[in-house]
Scaffold this active site. Structure first.
Site, short mmCIF file in Angstrom:
data_model
loop_
_atom_site.label_atom_id
_atom_site.label_comp_id
_atom_site.label_asym_id
_atom_site.label_seq_id
_atom_site.Cartn_x
_atom_site.Cartn_y
_atom_site.Cartn_z
N SER A 87 0.83 -1.22 0.00
CA SER A 87 0.00 0.00 0.00
C SER A 87 0.86 1.25 0.00
CB SER A 87 -0.85 0.06 1.28
OG SER A 87 -1.78 -0.96 1.29
N HIS A 91 -4.64 -0.52 -5.01
CA HIS A 91 -3.80 -1.61 -5.53
C HIS A 91 -3.99 -1.71 -7.04
CE1 HIS A 91 -2.66 -3.50 -1.64
NE2 HIS A 91 -3.78 -2.94 -1.24
N HIS A 136 -5.12 -10.38 -1.96
CA HIS A 136 -5.11 -10.82 -0.57
C HIS A 136 -6.10 -11.97 -0.37
CE1 HIS A 136 -3.78 -6.61 -0.58
NE2 HIS A 136 -3.05 -6.93 0.47
N TYR A 194 -8.27 -12.24 1.92
CA TYR A 194 -9.61 -11.77 2.32
C TYR A 194 -10.48 -11.38 1.13
CZ TYR A 194 -7.47 -7.12 1.82
OH TYR A 194 -6.80 -6.03 1.34
N GLU A 195 -9.87 -11.25 -0.05
CA GLU A 195 -10.67 -10.93 -1.23
C GLU A 195 -11.47 -12.14 -1.71
OE1 GLU A 195 -8.68 -8.17 -4.16
OE2 GLU A 195 -6.99 -8.53 -2.82
N ALA A 233 2.17 -2.48 4.19
CA ALA A 233 1.78 -1.59 5.28
C ALA A 233 1.30 -2.51 6.40
CB ALA A 233 0.66 -0.67 4.84
N MET A 268 -1.82 -8.42 6.54
CA MET A 268 -2.70 -9.40 5.89
C MET A 268 -2.10 -9.98 4.62
SD MET A 268 -6.23 -7.21 6.28
CE MET A 268 -6.63 -6.28 7.77
N SER A 269 -0.76 -9.87 4.45
CA SER A 269 -0.23 -10.32 3.16
C SER A 269 1.07 -11.12 3.19
CB SER A 269 0.00 -9.10 2.26
OG SER A 269 0.93 -8.22 2.86
N ASN A 304 -0.06 2.41 11.10
CA ASN A 304 -0.97 2.77 12.21
C ASN A 304 -0.58 1.92 13.41
OD1 ASN A 304 -2.23 0.56 10.33
ND2 ASN A 304 -3.05 0.16 12.38
N HIS A 315 -8.83 2.21 6.58
CA HIS A 315 -7.93 1.99 5.44
C HIS A 315 -7.34 3.32 4.97
CE1 HIS A 315 -6.19 -0.06 2.06
NE2 HIS A 315 -6.98 0.50 1.17
N1 HPA Z 1 -3.88 -4.79 11.02
C1 HPA Z 1 -3.78 -5.62 9.96
N2 HPA Z 1 -3.30 -5.25 8.79
C2 HPA Z 1 -2.90 -3.99 8.64
C3 HPA Z 1 -2.96 -3.06 9.69
C4 HPA Z 1 -3.48 -3.48 10.95
O1 HPA Z 1 -3.57 -2.73 11.93
N3 HPA Z 1 -2.47 -1.88 9.21
C5 HPA Z 1 -2.12 -2.10 7.92
N4 HPA Z 1 -2.36 -3.37 7.57
#
Ligand code: HPA
Length: 279
Positions: free
Chosen positions: A31, A62, A84, A86-87, A114, A212-213, A236, A248
């Site tokens: 990201s 993306h 990903h 989750y998609e 990220a 998540m990747s 974050n 996001h």
């Molecule tokens: N959790 C999971 N995946 C993420 C996060 C998070 O806080 N920030 C960026 N990708």
């Protein structure tokens, strides 16, 4: 033939019909790092959508294409946009692009993402080199009949992140005066961000960042014997470490904020890997 391998070979053959470019290093952009493409001497572009059967991302921010080109004299393939779990894709589809880049010739791979900061000494914008990962909470991409052509049934994962590449990455950060932390990445499936209880658990079992990747991508690259290096941009603080709800937009904003530093670090690391490893 193994269906997963058949699909991979089919995608490989389609890419080979479009380009004979032989990359030495593969790079996956996370990201906010999409702009990295502008720093490459691009020779060929292959859109994911032009490859029959190839998984195409549905997430905003993306893009979806391979860039083939040079960073100084190092031949690279860059993934601009990834898919990903989750998609809704099967895990074997999620990792197909990474396997494909290794098959195209890349024996070294740099993964970026990220991630949420779990380590309380991190702040949004911190860059973290991965020293190890925890994938126990996502399905393994290696489940199913083993693809013997790619690697062994029970691959060793005792050193997923290559020590030599890690040391070049750290030296490069030093040279550029870019602060770089180290830590363990934990992968969850998403798409929801975690709960504070999940983040406490993750910290207790040794994780510094959550995403998540990347870990499943690293796993298939290691399965194929490629050398892996990975960097997270802490976009974050993870759930429970902040009073604001996670969005996001926040992830993208922070990633964009440090994009220039992040790009500089990756760009120069690739040049240094090229020099030190005589690519
Ligand atoms: N959790 C999971 N995946 C993420 C996060 C998070 O806080 N920030 C960026 N990708």
């Amino acid at each position: 033939m193994n269906q997963v391998y058949e699909k991979l070979l089919n995608c490989y053959n389609q890419v080979r019909e479009k380009t004979s470019f032989e990359p030495k290093i593969a790079l996956v952009l996370g990201s906010g790092l999409g702009g990295f493409g502008d720093t490459i001497d691009v020779r060929e572009v292959v859109e994911y959508s032009s490859i029959d059967g190839f998984p195409v991302s549905t997430v905003s921010g993306h893009n979806g294409r391979f860039l083939f080109g040079y960073i100084e004299n190092v031949p690279v393939v860059v993934m601009q946009g990834r898919v990903h779990y989750y998609e809704g894709y099967k895990m074997t589809d999620v990792v197909l692009p990474v396997r494909l880049m290794c098959m195209l010739g890349a024996k070294k791979i740099i993964l970026t993402n990220a991630a949420g900061g779990i380590n309380k000494t991190f702040t949004p914008g911190t860059l973290m080199a991965l020293t190890d990962h925890i994938t126990s909470f996502v399905p393994s991409p290696l489940i199913g009949q083993n693809i013997d052509e790619l690697g062994v049934r029970f691959p060793d994962m005792s050193c997923v992140y290559d020590r030599k590449m890690l040391s070049i990455l750290k030296n490069t950060a030093n040279e550029l005066d870019i602060p770089l932390r180290e830590g363990v990445y934990i992968q969850f499936t998403g798409p929801s961000y975690e709960t504070p209880a999940e983040i406490n658990m993750a910290r207790t079992i040794g994780a510094d960042a959550v995403g998540m990747s990347t870990a499943v991508e690293a796993m298939v690259a290691r399965h194929m014997g490629a050398e892996v290096c990975a960097v997270s941009c802490i976009s974050n603080m993870a759930a429970g470490l902040n009073t604001k709800p996670l969005t996001h937009e926040e992830v993208k904003e922070t990633a964009d904020m440090v994009a220039e530093q992040f790009q500089k670090l990756i760009y120069n690391t690739i040049i240094n890997i090229g020099k030190e490893l005589a690519i």
